[in-house]
Motif scaffolding. Structure first.
Motif, PDB file in Angstrom:
ATOM      1  N   ILE A 318      39.297  35.790  30.767  1.00 23.69           N
ATOM      2  CA  ILE A 318      38.368  36.491  31.795  1.00 23.69           C
ATOM      3  C   ILE A 318      37.578  37.666  31.178  1.00 23.69           C
ATOM      4  N   ILE A 319      38.352  38.413  30.634  1.00 29.56           N
ATOM      5  CA  ILE A 319      37.518  39.842  30.210  1.00 29.56           C
ATOM      6  C   ILE A 319      37.004  39.813  28.818  1.00 29.56           C
ATOM      7  N   PHE A 320      37.487  38.995  27.802  1.00 22.10           N
ATOM      8  CA  PHE A 320      36.905  38.917  26.622  1.00 22.10           C
ATOM      9  C   PHE A 320      36.265  37.894  26.206  1.00 22.10           C
ATOM     10  N   ARG A 321      36.325  36.414  26.844  1.00 24.95           N
ATOM     11  CA  ARG A 321      35.816  35.500  26.690  1.00 24.95           C
ATOM     12  C   ARG A 321      34.684  35.225  27.717  1.00 24.95           C
ATOM     13  N   ASN A 322      34.700  35.894  28.549  1.00 24.61           N
ATOM     14  CA  ASN A 322      33.738  35.965  29.822  1.00 24.61           C
ATOM     15  C   ASN A 322      33.518  34.693  30.573  1.00 24.61           C
TER      16      ASN A 322
END
Length: 476
Positions: A318-322
């Motif tokens: 969620i955060i680092f692979r959008n």
């Protein structure tokens, strides 16, 4: 031919209270099942006394895992999905101090903890090491006894290895092996997650399935957030210091936030270097298992002891692979659950049966496969990722110090999460047809390893670190 086991997403992902799915959640459910059996026999209010017997691993490490706590609350009619986690220990203490148990919250009986809850340290049932029996004595002098086995991941069985709670249905696309997954996804030209959702329709409609997945994700989120904002010492006597809260303070970019969503957005504004991503993934996993170790609410994924791996990898996505849209979250959970179900059917997800390879190893494989599909991997790449993750957990022992789900369990969740991400990257950049080891082969190997593993490395606190680091809880 034996009946095939049917496993839903929500059999693999159960909302409950820590610290252990097999030693806490399972016995809690077993106690509820026993009380319900008394009600069905119209005998609840005729009970004059009760004896609970714990065997094998439940006896050896039950105190550290809160097995006694769970059983007393289960007999009281409390449910681990909704029970106030802040009242777990206070209510347990009241039962012991008052020497009275209110069955199902309505029928009071005398209960002496020392004499009515018996730990049989040296007795192990051949069927499964997590055995327990409940014996109710009635006013007319007769008795009623039921035997239960907590087989990992919150699954409870009696004489046959099939979940008591699972509603039996006819699945249109039954999956027992990785080969089955390939067959059906090829035939239907669909993703693993899509296949899972087709099968889930036999239990409930799609809107309810998605709603229940929202519930799972919300508990994932809440446990990570709570763990990253909690400080001090974990309960249990080992004096283990919480780390996730301090790490969150150290690495978080300056700014204000008041919710989970605003918090992860703040993390996303920060450093995205390799080292920073490793730090955050580790922190997320530590956070969940620190909540788990303190009788907090978590999701079995597939067990409580491995509850931090999948949330950590999911937040990485969620955060680092959008990939924050709900559809990606549903896709992740559905794929992960199917990988986990194959391991349960072909081997075990119980550390008392297979060591920690059955918990951290399986959770890492589940997370690796789920991440791979969400990042665009094919069915064969998903299966390859799961295989790689488990291959490098084979033989991992379960040797908790003091019988608590703390050392080495909490850190192992960070390791399992990092391995899952690496396994996914390897699979996404590989050609599955060149793989020398199949997922079905590694599952079979895992089961063979479990059978060969010495019992002292299977959640008994009799070997490994538990023996080498002889910390007496009584001395802490």
């Amino acid at each position: 031919m034996s009946e095939k086991e049917q496993i839903s997403i929500f059999d693999m992902f159960k909302i409950g209270i820590g610290p252990s799915s097999s030693h806490t959640l399972g016995p809690w459910r077993a106690a509820q099942y026993f009380v319900n059996a008394l009600i069905k026999k119209n005998q609840l209010e005729n009970v004059s006394g009760l004896v609970i017997n714990l065997y094998g691993s439940l006896a050896k490490t039950g105190l550290g895992h809160g097995t006694d706590v769970a059983i007393l609350l289960g007999l009281s009619g409390d449910d681990p999905i909704i029970f106030d986690v802040d009242d777990v220990i206070p209510k347990y203490n009241r039962i012991r101090e008052d020497r009275q148990l209110l069955l199902k919250g309505i029928h009071a009986i005398a209960f002496d903890y020392q004499n009515n809850l018996i730990f049989h340290w040296n007795e192990i049932n051949d069927f499964h090491p997590n055995g327990m029996s409940f014996v109710a004595f009635f006013k007319d002098g007769s008795a009623f006894c039921e035997n239960y086995y907590s087989i990992g991941g919150g699954f409870v069985v009696q004489k046959e290895e099939k979940s008591i709670a699972t509603l039996k249905v006819d699945l249109p696309y039954p999956v027992d092996t990785a080969a089955d997954l390939i067959f059906w996804t090829d035939k239907l030209d669909c993703k693993i997650s899509e296949l899972v959702l087709k099968n889930e329709l036999m239990w409930r409609d799609e809107s309810l399935t998605l709603s229940k997945m929202d519930d799972v994700f919300n508990v994932f989120s809440a446990s990570v957030y709570k763990g990253c904002h909690s400080f001090g010492e974990l309960p249990g006597g080992l004096h283990v210091q919480r780390r996730a809260g301090e790490l969150n303070k150290k690495w978080l970019q300056p700014g204000s936030y008041h919710t989970f969503d605003s918090w992860i957005k703040q993390i996303g504004f920060g450093d995205k270097s390799f080292e920073s991503i490793l730090d955050w993934v580790s922190c997320f996993a530590l956070a969940v298992n620190e909540v788990n170790a303190s009788f907090g609410r978590v999701v079995t994924a597939p067990t409580n002891g491995s509850a931090g791996v999948i949330p950590a990898v999911l937040l990485y996505m969620i955060i680092f692979r959008n990939k924050s849209e709900r559809q990606s979250i549903y896709q992740f959970l559905a794929t992960a659950s199917e990988i986990g179900s194959i391991f349960k059917k072909g081997a075990t997800i119980s550390a008392a049966m297979g060591g920690c390879q059955a918990e951290i190893g399986v959770s890492s494989a589940m997370a690796a496969g789920a991440l791979t599909e969400c990042l665009g991997g094919t069915t064969r790449q998903v299966i390859m990722a799961a295989e790689i993750a488990m291959e490098h957990h084979l033989g991992l022992t379960c040797d908790p110090i003091g019988g608590l789900v703390q050392i080495p369990c909490i850190e192992r969740n960070s390791m399992g999460a990092i391995k899952a991400i690496l396994a996914s990257q390897l699979a996404l950049n590989s050609e599955p047809k060149n793989a020398k080891v199949s997922l079905d082969a590694v599952i079979a190997t895992m089961w063979e390893t479990a059978i060969d593993m010495n019992s002292k490395y299977k959640e008994t606190a009799e070997g490994g670190l538990a023996k080498r680091v002889p910390i007496s809880l009584a001395e802490c």
